[in-house]
Design a protein around this motif. Structure first.
Motif, PDB file in Angstrom:
ATOM      1  N   HIS A  94     -35.096  18.905 -54.846  1.00 11.91           N
ATOM      2  CA  HIS A  94     -34.345  18.211 -53.796  1.00 11.91           C
ATOM      3  C   HIS A  94     -35.262  17.536 -52.788  1.00 11.91           C
ATOM      4  O   HIS A  94     -34.936  16.459 -52.276  1.00 11.91           O
ATOM      5  CB  HIS A  94     -33.387  19.186 -53.100  1.00 11.91           C
ATOM      6  CG  HIS A  94     -32.171  19.508 -53.900  1.00 11.91           C
ATOM      7  ND1 HIS A  94     -30.958  18.898 -53.696  1.00 11.91           N
ATOM      8  CD2 HIS A  94     -31.984  20.370 -54.932  1.00 11.91           C
ATOM      9  CE1 HIS A  94     -30.071  19.369 -54.554  1.00 11.91           C
ATOM     10  NE2 HIS A  94     -30.672  20.273 -55.318  1.00 11.91           N
ATOM     11  N   GLN A 120     -30.879  22.010 -48.897  1.00 11.07           N
ATOM     12  CA  GLN A 120     -30.220  21.908 -50.206  1.00 11.07           C
ATOM     13  C   GLN A 120     -28.926  22.712 -50.163  1.00 11.07           C
ATOM     14  O   GLN A 120     -28.926  23.882 -49.781  1.00 11.07           O
ATOM     15  CB  GLN A 120     -31.143  22.447 -51.297  1.00 11.07           C
ATOM     16  CG  GLN A 120     -30.499  22.544 -52.668  1.00 11.07           C
ATOM     17  CD  GLN A 120     -30.023  23.948 -53.006  1.00 11.07           C
ATOM     18  OE1 GLN A 120     -30.655  24.940 -52.650  1.00 11.07           O
ATOM     19  NE2 GLN A 120     -28.901  24.040 -53.704  1.00 11.07           N
ATOM     20  N   GLY A 121     -27.809  22.069 -50.514  1.00  8.24           N
ATOM     21  CA  GLY A 121     -26.533  22.774 -50.553  1.00  8.24           C
ATOM     22  C   GLY A 121     -26.172  23.418 -49.225  1.00  8.24           C
ATOM     23  O   GLY A 121     -26.161  22.776 -48.166  1.00  8.24           O
ATOM     24  N   SER A 178     -29.326  17.253 -48.629  1.00  8.71           N
ATOM     25  CA  SER A 178     -29.135  17.050 -50.056  1.00  8.71           C
ATOM     26  C   SER A 178     -27.995  17.939 -50.544  1.00  8.71           C
ATOM     27  O   SER A 178     -28.075  19.162 -50.473  1.00  8.71           O
ATOM     28  CB  SER A 178     -30.431  17.377 -50.810  1.00  8.71           C
ATOM     29  OG  SER A 178     -30.346  16.996 -52.148  1.00  8.71           O
ATOM     30  N   ASP A 179     -26.927  17.293 -51.012  1.00  5.42           N
ATOM     31  CA  ASP A 179     -25.740  18.014 -51.492  1.00  5.42           C
ATOM     32  C   ASP A 179     -25.173  18.920 -50.401  1.00  5.42           C
ATOM     33  O   ASP A 179     -24.864  20.094 -50.622  1.00  5.42           O
ATOM     34  CB  ASP A 179     -26.092  18.832 -52.737  1.00  5.42           C
ATOM     35  CG  ASP A 179     -24.916  18.942 -53.690  1.00  5.42           C
ATOM     36  OD1 ASP A 179     -24.003  18.114 -53.589  1.00  5.42           O
ATOM     37  OD2 ASP A 179     -24.907  19.867 -54.522  1.00  5.42           O
ATOM     38  N   HIS A 180     -25.025  18.381 -49.211  1.00 11.13           N
ATOM     39  CA  HIS A 180     -24.684  19.153 -48.012  1.00 11.13           C
ATOM     40  C   HIS A 180     -23.231  19.633 -48.022  1.00 11.13           C
ATOM     41  O   HIS A 180     -22.344  18.980 -48.569  1.00 11.13           O
ATOM     42  CB  HIS A 180     -24.938  18.325 -46.763  1.00 11.13           C
ATOM     43  CG  HIS A 180     -24.248  16.993 -46.763  1.00 11.13           C
ATOM     44  ND1 HIS A 180     -24.626  15.979 -47.608  1.00 11.13           N
ATOM     45  CD2 HIS A 180     -23.219  16.507 -46.042  1.00 11.13           C
ATOM     46  CE1 HIS A 180     -23.853  14.921 -47.404  1.00 11.13           C
ATOM     47  NE2 HIS A 180     -22.985  15.217 -46.460  1.00 11.13           N
ATOM     48  N   THR A 181     -23.009  20.767 -47.362  1.00 12.09           N
ATOM     49  CA  THR A 181     -21.673  21.361 -47.269  1.00 12.09           C
ATOM     50  C   THR A 181     -21.233  21.543 -45.821  1.00 12.09           C
ATOM     51  O   THR A 181     -20.234  22.196 -45.553  1.00 12.09           O
ATOM     52  CB  THR A 181     -21.614  22.726 -47.984  1.00 12.09           C
ATOM     53  OG1 THR A 181     -22.527  23.622 -47.363  1.00 12.09           O
ATOM     54  CG2 THR A 181     -21.960  22.590 -49.453  1.00 12.09           C
ATOM     55  N   SER A 193     -27.414  12.867 -49.309  1.00 14.81           N
ATOM     56  CA  SER A 193     -26.786  12.599 -50.601  1.00 14.81           C
ATOM     57  C   SER A 193     -25.790  13.714 -50.857  1.00 14.81           C
ATOM     58  O   SER A 193     -25.911  14.799 -50.288  1.00 14.81           O
ATOM     59  CB  SER A 193     -27.831  12.555 -51.724  1.00 14.81           C
ATOM     60  OG  SER A 193     -28.397  13.837 -51.910  1.00 14.81           O
ATOM     61  N   SER A 194     -24.809  13.440 -51.704  1.00 16.68           N
ATOM     62  CA  SER A 194     -23.784  14.460 -51.906  1.00 16.68           C
ATOM     63  C   SER A 194     -23.117  14.289 -53.261  1.00 16.68           C
ATOM     64  O   SER A 194     -22.912  13.167 -53.735  1.00 16.68           O
ATOM     65  CB  SER A 194     -22.731  14.372 -50.799  1.00 16.68           C
ATOM     66  OG  SER A 194     -21.741  15.360 -50.970  1.00 16.68           O
ATOM     67  N   SER A 195     -22.795  15.425 -53.877  1.00 12.78           N
ATOM     68  CA  SER A 195     -21.993  15.398 -55.093  1.00 12.78           C
ATOM     69  C   SER A 195     -20.521  15.333 -54.699  1.00 12.78           C
ATOM     70  O   SER A 195     -20.189  15.237 -53.517  1.00 12.78           O
ATOM     71  CB  SER A 195     -22.264  16.661 -55.919  1.00 12.78           C
ATOM     72  OG  SER A 195     -21.782  17.809 -55.235  1.00 12.78           O
ATOM     73  N   GLN A 216     -18.586  20.088 -50.786  1.00 11.23           N
ATOM     74  CA  GLN A 216     -19.252  18.909 -50.243  1.00 11.23           C
ATOM     75  C   GLN A 216     -18.237  17.940 -49.627  1.00 11.23           C
ATOM     76  O   GLN A 216     -18.452  17.408 -48.544  1.00 11.23           O
ATOM     77  CB  GLN A 216     -20.042  18.195 -51.345  1.00 11.23           C
ATOM     78  CG  GLN A 216     -21.292  18.910 -51.803  1.00 11.23           C
ATOM     79  CD  GLN A 216     -20.998  20.091 -52.727  1.00 11.23           C
ATOM     80  OE1 GLN A 216     -19.884  20.244 -53.245  1.00 11.23           O
ATOM     81  NE2 GLN A 216     -21.985  20.948 -52.932  1.00 11.23           N
TER      82      GLN A 216
END
Length: 427
Positions: A180, A253-254, A283-286, A310-312, A317
């Motif tokens: 990440h 990350q996450g 990165s892929d933040h919640t 960035s995010s999925s 997310q």
């Protein structure tokens, strides 16, 4: 004649250290002995000496007018506070021993947590190197460490620090966070393997399901006890880097985004200006990117990178990080109100209006948006549906066909509108 005061026992409270440097720090005999031993150990140039220096520095930070960024109220104890660090924890109370408004610190307990951190049971900072595989240092570190390739003297040589989300264990998080930090770029990953990085490790929850459920239930606003401790550790390292003038790139990350944003909130509450030497990447933040954006601007972080997240498309997310699509719009609104020059506000407003309409279309569809428009205006539903369909299909084409629309590179129809309006205002 009055009686002489009784002799103090070895366990009586006494002021420790200098009395003329802010609040007095009081400690009983056993705690004073611990502090004296660490003061002596701190003069040694060794790993133990560095940890001792960190503890003594933490105690001295309690003398300041404001509580340190890594202190917190002790859960279920309204009068107690905890100063949290990677390898130790200091429990203390604020009292007045002089009968006036001067408050002083009484150290209640000093807990050394070396075993817990080494066994990966508590949040702490680790040095990470790559030798055929990602490897951690033998013990967690008390401070951020500059290296030859990451000296921290400029943005190009910034220290790279990661914060993991839900991982199986520390070993698993090394690879995940490394990926990440390099943002999936193979060249950046090879460079990172040569330089190494630093990781604030957050021990995992019992299950990934528990993490996701907490995020969905609280819209990303609730953190676990481990995350709360880790946020204080990160805040301390952020402030430490600020005091040393270091450039740092923080990557979460996450679920690590909760820790990073919470640490930023602690610094924001004390009005700290980071002088654009630190920046973040989610990165892929919640946790809400709007809250992160507001904090990084308030702290005067480096916000020059347009791509800072960035995010999925996962539920944590979308619900926790993007607030069902509202977080990006709220960030745009905050930028318009507080950070946009007067001559560019009209273009920014048009861009936000376009993005709001685009968001409503994607969320509710053509029929839903038209129905809402008809109800809000008291108009004909069939006519509203026809108008919304026509606008949605033809507006990008119309805007792209206007004179000057393609003079500059644009990222969306809203961005294209903003550039055109602002450019005309400047003529």
């Amino acid at each position: 004649m009055g009686q002489l005061p009784a002799a103090q026992t070895s366990n009586a409270l006494q002021a420790w250290g200098k009395r003329d440097s802010g609040r007095a720090v009081f400690a009983n005999g056993s705690q004073r002995q611990i502090l004296d031993n660490f003061r002596q150990l701190s003069t040694q140039q060794s790993s133990a000496g560095y940890h001792a220096q960190a503890l003594i520095k933490a105690v001295d930070s309690l003398r300041g007018a404001a509580s340190p960024v890594n202190s917190m109220l002790k859960p279920n104890h309204p009068t107690r506070r905890l100063l949290v660090a990677g390898g130790f924890e200091i429990e203390y109370e604020l009292n007045s021993y002089y009968g006036d408004c001067q408050t002083d610190v009484e150290i209640v307990d000093i807990r050394l947590l070396g075993k817990d951190t080494t066994e990966e049971l508590r949040p702490a900072l680790w040095q990470i190197k790559h030798k055929g595989d990602w490897l951690r240092s033998e013990d967690p570190q008390p401070r951020l460490t500059a290296t030859e390739t990451q000296a921290g003297s400029s943005a190009e040589t910034a220290l790279k620090v990661g914060i993991n989300g839900q991982c199986e264990n520390l070993r698993h998080s090394l690879r995940v966070v490394g990926e990440h930090i390099s943002r999936g770029d193979s060249k950046k990953l090879e460079d990172l393997k040569k330089s190494g990085y630093q990781l604030v490790y957050v021990p995992p929850e019992n299950s990934a399901w528990a993490v996701g459920w907490r995020t969905l239930k609280s819209l990303g606003d609730s953190g676990s006890e481990q995350q709360k401790l880790a946020a204080r550790v990160v805040a301390a390292h952020m402030y430490e880097a600020h005091q040393q003038g270091l450039h740092v790139q923080w990557t979460s990350q996450g679920e690590g985004s909760w820790v990073l944003i919470e640490a930023m909130r602690h610094l924001k509450q004390q009005n700290i200006d980071l002088e654009r030497r630190q920046k973040i990447f989610l990165s892929d933040h919640t946790r809400s990117q709007f809250e992160a954006d507001r904090c990084r601007r308030a702290l005067k972080m480096d916000i020059s990178d347009e791509k800072w997240l960035s995010s999925s498309e996962g539920l944590p997310q979308e619900i926790g990080g993007r607030n069902l699509g509202l977080a990006p719009l709220l960030s745009e609104g905050n930028e318009l109100i507080h950070h946009t020059p007067r001559g560019e506000r009209l273009g920014k407003t048009v861009k936000i209006c376009w993005e709001l309409g685009d968001y409503l279309m994607k969320k509710w569809g053509v029929a839903g948006t038209a129905a809402g428009l008809a109800v809000a205006t008291g108009g004909n539903a069939a006519l509203a549906l026809a108008v919304v369909k026509a606008l949605h299909k033809t507006t990008p084409m119309i805007v792209s066909s206007l004179p000057g629309a393609r003079d500059r590179y644009f990222k969306s129809t809203g961005d294209q509108l903003q550039q055109m309006i602002n450019n005309r205002n400047k003529r």
